[in-house]
Design a protein around this motif. Sequence first.
Motif, mmCIF file in Angstrom:
data_model
loop_
_atom_site.group_PDB
_atom_site.id
_atom_site.type_symbol
_atom_site.label_atom_id
_atom_site.label_comp_id
_atom_site.label_asym_id
_atom_site.label_seq_id
_atom_site.Cartn_x
_atom_site.Cartn_y
_atom_site.Cartn_z
ATOM 1 N N ARG A 1 19.210 -18.460 -15.596
ATOM 2 C CA ARG A 1 19.676 -17.131 -16.166
ATOM 3 C C ARG A 1 19.448 -15.734 -15.342
ATOM 4 N NH1 ARG A 1 22.128 -16.340 -21.313
ATOM 5 N NH2 ARG A 1 23.263 -18.362 -21.799
ATOM 6 N N THR A 2 18.159 -16.096 -14.641
ATOM 7 C CA THR A 2 17.749 -14.625 -13.888
ATOM 8 C C THR A 2 18.625 -14.325 -12.871
ATOM 9 O OG1 THR A 2 15.542 -15.572 -14.504
ATOM 10 C CG2 THR A 2 15.884 -13.664 -12.773
ATOM 11 N N LYS A 3 19.283 -13.141 -12.619
ATOM 12 C CA LYS A 3 19.951 -12.778 -11.575
ATOM 13 C C LYS A 3 19.490 -11.374 -10.911
ATOM 14 C CE LYS A 3 23.026 -15.693 -13.345
ATOM 15 N NZ LYS A 3 23.165 -16.877 -12.690
ATOM 16 N N ALA A 4 18.266 -10.900 -11.114
ATOM 17 C CA ALA A 4 17.725 -9.924 -10.308
ATOM 18 C C ALA A 4 16.225 -10.310 -10.159
ATOM 19 C CB ALA A 4 17.803 -8.873 -11.380
ATOM 20 N N GLY A 5 15.635 -9.593 -9.302
ATOM 21 C CA GLY A 5 14.181 -9.889 -8.876
ATOM 22 C C GLY A 5 13.165 -9.793 -9.791
ATOM 23 N N GLY A 6 13.684 -9.059 -10.878
ATOM 24 C CA GLY A 6 12.528 -8.804 -12.044
ATOM 25 C C GLY A 6 11.459 -7.744 -11.720
ATOM 26 N N GLY A 7 11.566 -7.040 -10.566
ATOM 27 C CA GLY A 7 10.476 -6.324 -10.165
ATOM 28 C C GLY A 7 9.283 -6.944 -9.587
ATOM 29 N N ALA A 8 9.426 -8.075 -9.121
ATOM 30 C CA ALA A 8 8.174 -9.099 -8.691
ATOM 31 C C ALA A 8 7.693 -8.400 -7.330
ATOM 32 C CB ALA A 8 8.643 -10.560 -8.585
ATOM 33 N N SER A 9 8.539 -7.991 -6.386
ATOM 34 C CA SER A 9 8.483 -7.318 -5.371
ATOM 35 C C SER A 9 8.944 -5.957 -4.872
ATOM 36 C CB SER A 9 8.772 -8.166 -4.166
ATOM 37 O OG SER A 9 9.756 -8.675 -4.141
ATOM 38 N N ASP A 10 9.901 -5.724 -5.773
ATOM 39 C CA ASP A 10 10.540 -4.279 -5.702
ATOM 40 C C ASP A 10 10.866 -3.641 -7.074
ATOM 41 O OD1 ASP A 10 12.306 -2.227 -5.127
ATOM 42 O OD2 ASP A 10 13.847 -3.369 -4.333
ATOM 43 N N GLN B 1 0.935 -1.158 -0.009
ATOM 44 C CA GLN B 1 -0.201 0.051 0.051
ATOM 45 C C GLN B 1 0.959 1.230 0.047
ATOM 46 O OE1 GLN B 1 -3.332 0.008 -0.264
ATOM 47 N NE2 GLN B 1 -2.832 2.295 -0.624
ATOM 48 N N GLU B 2 2.007 1.284 0.601
ATOM 49 C CA GLU B 2 2.897 2.211 0.759
ATOM 50 C C GLU B 2 3.415 2.654 -0.646
ATOM 51 O OE1 GLU B 2 2.450 0.752 4.381
ATOM 52 O OE2 GLU B 2 3.049 -0.466 2.892
ATOM 53 N N TYR B 3 3.641 1.714 -1.428
ATOM 54 C CA TYR B 3 4.085 2.204 -2.981
ATOM 55 C C TYR B 3 2.987 2.922 -3.654
ATOM 56 C CZ TYR B 3 4.353 1.155 -7.890
ATOM 57 O OH TYR B 3 4.246 1.400 -9.259
ATOM 58 N N TYR B 4 1.766 2.704 -3.517
ATOM 59 C CA TYR B 4 0.868 3.382 -4.030
ATOM 60 C C TYR B 4 0.425 4.745 -3.390
ATOM 61 C CZ TYR B 4 -0.494 -0.522 -6.808
ATOM 62 O OH TYR B 4 -0.661 -1.499 -8.072
ATOM 63 N N PRO C 1 4.546 -13.419 -1.985
ATOM 64 C CA PRO C 1 5.417 -12.325 -1.857
ATOM 65 C C PRO C 1 5.847 -11.485 -3.185
ATOM 66 C CG PRO C 1 6.732 -14.365 -2.016
ATOM 67 C CD PRO C 1 5.328 -14.810 -2.095
ATOM 68 N N GLY C 2 5.178 -12.231 -4.332
ATOM 69 C CA GLY C 2 5.528 -11.445 -5.828
ATOM 70 C C GLY C 2 6.495 -12.792 -6.241
ATOM 71 N N PHE C 3 6.215 -13.056 -7.575
ATOM 72 C CA PHE C 3 6.648 -14.165 -8.371
ATOM 73 C C PHE C 3 7.278 -13.609 -9.795
ATOM 74 C CE2 PHE C 3 3.819 -16.022 -5.508
ATOM 75 C CZ PHE C 3 4.668 -17.097 -4.932
ATOM 76 N N ASN D 1 0.691 -1.019 -16.064
ATOM 77 C CA ASN D 1 1.951 -0.809 -15.464
ATOM 78 C C ASN D 1 3.108 -1.717 -15.005
ATOM 79 O OD1 ASN D 1 4.006 0.445 -13.525
ATOM 80 N ND2 ASN D 1 2.710 2.043 -13.105
ATOM 81 N N GLN D 2 2.493 -2.761 -14.622
ATOM 82 C CA GLN D 2 3.333 -4.015 -14.364
ATOM 83 C C GLN D 2 3.562 -5.169 -15.279
ATOM 84 O OE1 GLN D 2 1.488 -2.384 -11.721
ATOM 85 N NE2 GLN D 2 3.105 -1.532 -10.552
ATOM 86 N N SER D 3 2.352 -5.488 -15.841
ATOM 87 C CA SER D 3 2.392 -6.517 -16.582
ATOM 88 C C SER D 3 2.590 -6.188 -18.250
ATOM 89 C CB SER D 3 0.837 -7.307 -16.705
ATOM 90 O OG SER D 3 0.508 -7.568 -15.605
ATOM 91 N N ILE D 4 3.033 -5.177 -18.554
ATOM 92 C CA ILE D 4 2.895 -4.652 -19.965
ATOM 93 C C ILE D 4 4.219 -5.288 -20.653
ATOM 94 C CG2 ILE D 4 4.306 -2.633 -19.555
ATOM 95 C CD1 ILE D 4 2.520 -1.334 -21.712
ATOM 96 N N HIS D 5 5.182 -5.566 -19.840
ATOM 97 C CA HIS D 5 6.522 -6.193 -20.530
ATOM 98 C C HIS D 5 6.285 -7.572 -20.902
ATOM 99 C CE1 HIS D 5 9.471 -3.114 -20.247
ATOM 100 N NE2 HIS D 5 9.075 -3.061 -18.925
ATOM 101 N N ALA D 6 5.470 -8.460 -20.094
ATOM 102 C CA ALA D 6 5.172 -9.498 -20.331
ATOM 103 C C ALA D 6 4.058 -9.690 -21.550
ATOM 104 C CB ALA D 6 4.353 -10.438 -19.343
ATOM 105 N N ILE D 7 3.114 -8.910 -21.460
ATOM 106 C CA ILE D 7 1.908 -8.776 -22.471
ATOM 107 C C ILE D 7 2.982 -8.619 -23.993
ATOM 108 C CG2 ILE D 7 -0.042 -7.273 -23.377
ATOM 109 C CD1 ILE D 7 -0.651 -7.169 -20.404
#
Length: 349
Positions: free
Chosen positions: A285-294, A160-163, A241-243, A182-188
């Motif tokens: 290959r994934t070395k970062a959180g991908g923005g899933a929770s941060d 909630q703090e994010y918003y 927690p975000g995936f 905002n968040q899903s557009i890259h996957a779309i």
Amino acid sequence: MDRKVGFGIIGLGVIAETHVLAIKKNDNCRFVGAFDMVKGRARAFCEKHGEGKAYEDLEEFLSDPEIEAVTIATPSGYHLESALAAIRHSKHVIIEKPIEITPERCEEILKEAEKYGVIVTGVFQSRFYEAPRLIKKAVEEGRFGKLTLCDAQVKWFRSQEYYDSGAWRGTWKVDGGGALMNQSIHAIDLLQWICGKVSEVQAYTSILAHERIEVEDVGVAVLRFENGALGVIEGSTGVYPGFLKKLEISGTEGSVVLEEESIKVWSFRNERPEDEEIRRSFADRTKAGGGASDPKAINTLGHELEFRDFADAIISGRAPEVTGESATEAVRIIAAIYESAKTGRPAEV
């Protein structure tokens, strides 16, 4: 001396940090200056990065002859005005996703760019990673046979703090939408880039996990692709927690599962000698959180590769890999999802 494209940055929020790093890490780019409406922000930004001219007047910024290209890193619903101003000063423009928050606003930018003869692109850095490119190549080679199911999952978490941290967050006017826009557009974008254009959607959206926002934090859509395949998009910022974002692409001759930059499944009826090496080398290959929770936990490599391609397109006079038109397609899909969710009926893309 090798040619370098001079870049200026408009909007100095979180994503501007990624943009300036992408510019500075490429030998065909150079950082010239930055502009922000907030007094003192441009000066602090340039001082932090040890270079660049700080501007508080947009006209003065756009009149700088050293700035050949402008990167726009403002909130989404403010992209149009900044882009049109830059284009009318004959600057090439690279715009953080989405190009704008409606297809009509995107197309206004593209028409103005054509009129002034400048290049416009949108930031869809996921297209530049090796794994999605391998999958797209396999589709083009017919390895999947007939595509049957093509799905995207973005099950992320935002507090909630994010918003609450910005008055524009979670608004239709500036954010243009929620978990999907905002968040899903890259996957779309990846889904349609790999599998082909979407022709029709049937969708539901809801606000289930947050307060004081106008836009969806949960959305699902059933897709019909032009090639006949069906698919599903799931997007949320209310999944703890975000995936990592996931694409699952299946056909009559094979299936692949992509999780961020890692290939978790690579299985085809007609095995090739290189398939085992692909499974081995792309499994983790994934070395970062991908923005899933941060939202700050992203790998900057994709931005670096896209900025390099954009600068090379300017230097050589060719189209960039991500054209402005192709960067608009994800916005068209999401706009159709919102229309369907509002009316309760299928919507054409």
